[in-house]
Enzyme design. Structure first.
Site, PDB file in Angstrom:
ATOM      1  CD  GLU A 124      -6.816  -1.952  -2.857  1.00 38.83           C
ATOM      2  OE1 GLU A 124      -5.686  -1.404  -2.736  1.00 38.83           O
ATOM      3  OE2 GLU A 124      -6.995  -3.160  -2.691  1.00 38.83           O
ATOM      4  CG  HIS A 173      -2.200  -0.647   1.098  1.00 38.44           C
ATOM      5  ND1 HIS A 173      -3.394  -0.073   1.471  1.00 38.44           N
ATOM      6  CD2 HIS A 173      -2.520  -1.860   0.600  1.00 38.44           C
ATOM      7  CE1 HIS A 173      -4.386  -0.908   1.225  1.00 38.44           C
ATOM      8  NE2 HIS A 173      -3.871  -2.006   0.693  1.00 38.44           N
TER       9      HIS A 173
END
Length: 318
Positions: A107, A38
Site C-alpha cells: 500500500e 506496516h
C-alpha cells in the site's frame, strides 16, 4: 477442516504486547497467527507500527508450535527483495518448520516513504513477481548476480538459511494478483470472503493449495460498545480496497473516516459477544473457499477475545 488463526495487529499494538498475545493464542489452541507488516498504522488512533522482523524474533522465543504468517510483507519498494529474503530466512531459522512468508504488492501508505513513485497495479504485480524470483534465487544459498527490469543483485549470498525453506503465500484482491498467486505462490492470502479470487487462484495453478483470508470482528461487553470500538479503531473497513491501496498517510484515512458511522461499520464487521455470530462469520468465509481464516479482533480487548474463542468458538471447529 477449517483452521482458525489469530491476527497480530501491528497497527494497534506494540511489540511486547504482540509477543504476549501470540503466546496466549498458542495456549488457547489457535491453529496459526498472522502478523501485519506496516511502516505506518492506518490511522493515528491505533498508534503503533513496530518492525515486524524484530517482533517475530520475540514471538519465536515464547511459542513452541504456533505457525506464524506475515500478513503481508511488501518486498518491492520500501525494502529491497534481497534484504527481505535475508529477513525471512532468519525468521524461518528461528521458527523452524512453522514460518510462512506472506507477500503482497503493498500500500502507498507504507511504501512511498523513501520518495519512490507509487506504481500502478499492473507494474506493482510485475515487481512482486520479480521480487519473488530474486528471493527464491537467494534461498538457494549460492552467490547470485541478477540484472532484471526492476532489481539488480551483485555478489549476493544468504549464508544463514533454515533447514526447511518457508513457503511463499501471495496476497490477492483482484484477477492479476490472484493469477500470480496461482502461478508462483504456495498459497493464497485474501482480506475478504471473496470466492472469485479463490476460483482464479485455483484455476491458474493453485488447486489443492491453502487459501487464507482475514475476518474482522469486534468482541465487547455489548453490541453498542463493539460498534463504537470498531468505528474508532478500524473505519478503514468501510473503504474500497483501491482507496486503501492508494492513500498515502494516516491523515488521509482519518479524513475519510469522518464520513463513517456505527450503523455502516456494523454491516461490515461482526460486532457481537454471541459466539454463534462469530461461528457463522467463519463459516461464511469457509463457504467462499477459504480453509484458513484469521480472526482480527478490533480494539483493546485482546485477552478477553482469545479466552472467548478458546471457550466458545474454537471447539465448534475441532
Amino acid at each position: 477442516m477449517v483452521k482458525i488463526g489469530y491476527k497480530l495487529s501491528s497497527e494497534e499494538f506494540g511489540p511486547l504486547d504482540l509477543v504476549c498475545f501470540a503466546k496466549q493464542a498458542e495456549d488457547a489452541g489457535f491453529d496459526f497467527a498472522m502478523i501485519s507488516d506496516h511502516y505506518h498504522p492506518w490511522i493515528s488512533e491505533t498508534g503503533q507500527s513496530p518492525f515486524v522482523w524484530s517482533t517475530i524474533g520475540g514471538i519465536s522465543q515464547v511459542t513452541e508450535k504456533l505457525p506464524i504468517v506475515t500478513g503481508v510483507t511488501c518486498p518491492t519498494l520500501r525494502i529491497h527483495p534481497a534484504i527481505i529474503a535475508q529477513a525471512a530466512a532468519t525468521a524461518a531459522c528461528m521458527l523452524p518448520g512453522r514460518f510462512i512468508f506472506g507477500v503482497g504488492s503493498g500500500e502507498n501508505l507504507n511504501e512511498h516513504i523513501e520518495g519512490d513513485r507509487w506504481p500502478s497495479t499492473p507494474i506493482r504485480i510485475e515487481m512482486l513477481g520479480e521480487a519473488i524470483h530474486i528471493i527464491q534465487m537467494l534461498w538457494q544459498g549460492e552467490m547470485q548476480d541478477y540484472e532484471g527490469y526492476f532489481y539488480t543483485l551483485e555478489n549476493a549470498r544468504i549464508y544463514t538459511l533454515p533447514q526447511e525453506l518457508p513457503e511463499i503465500y501471495i496476497a490477492a484482491e483482484g484477477e492479476m494478483a490472484a493469477t500470480l498467486a496461482g502461478q508462483m505462490g504456495d498459497g493464497l492470502i485474501a482480506q475478504h470472503a471473496n470466492e472469485e479470487v479463490v476460483n482464479i487462484f485455483k484455476n491458474t495453478g493453485g488447486k489443492n493449495k491453502p487459501c487464507y483470508s482475514e475476518a474482522t470482528v469486534c468482541l465487547a461487553e455489548n453490541e453498542d460498545e463493539a460498534r463504537k470500538t470498531a468505528l474508532k479503531y478500524w473505519p478503514i473497513k468501510l473503504n474500497d480496497v483501491q482507496i486503501n491501496v492508494d492513500l498515502s498517510t494516516p491523515t488521509h484515512f482519518e479524513r475519510l473516516a469522518q464520513k463513517a458511522d456505527e450503523k455502516s461499520i456494523a454491516e461490515k464487521i461482526v460486532c457481537s459477544n454471541d459466539p454463534q455470530d462469530h461461528i457463522e462469520e467463519i463459516k461464511r468465509y469457509a463457504k467462499a473457499g477459504y480453509d484458513h481464516i484469521c480472526m482480527h479482533q478490533i480494539g483493546p480487548k485482546q485477552h478477553e477475545f482469545i479466552e472467548f474463542y478458546r471457550d466458545e468458538v474454537l471447539p465448534e471447529f475441532r
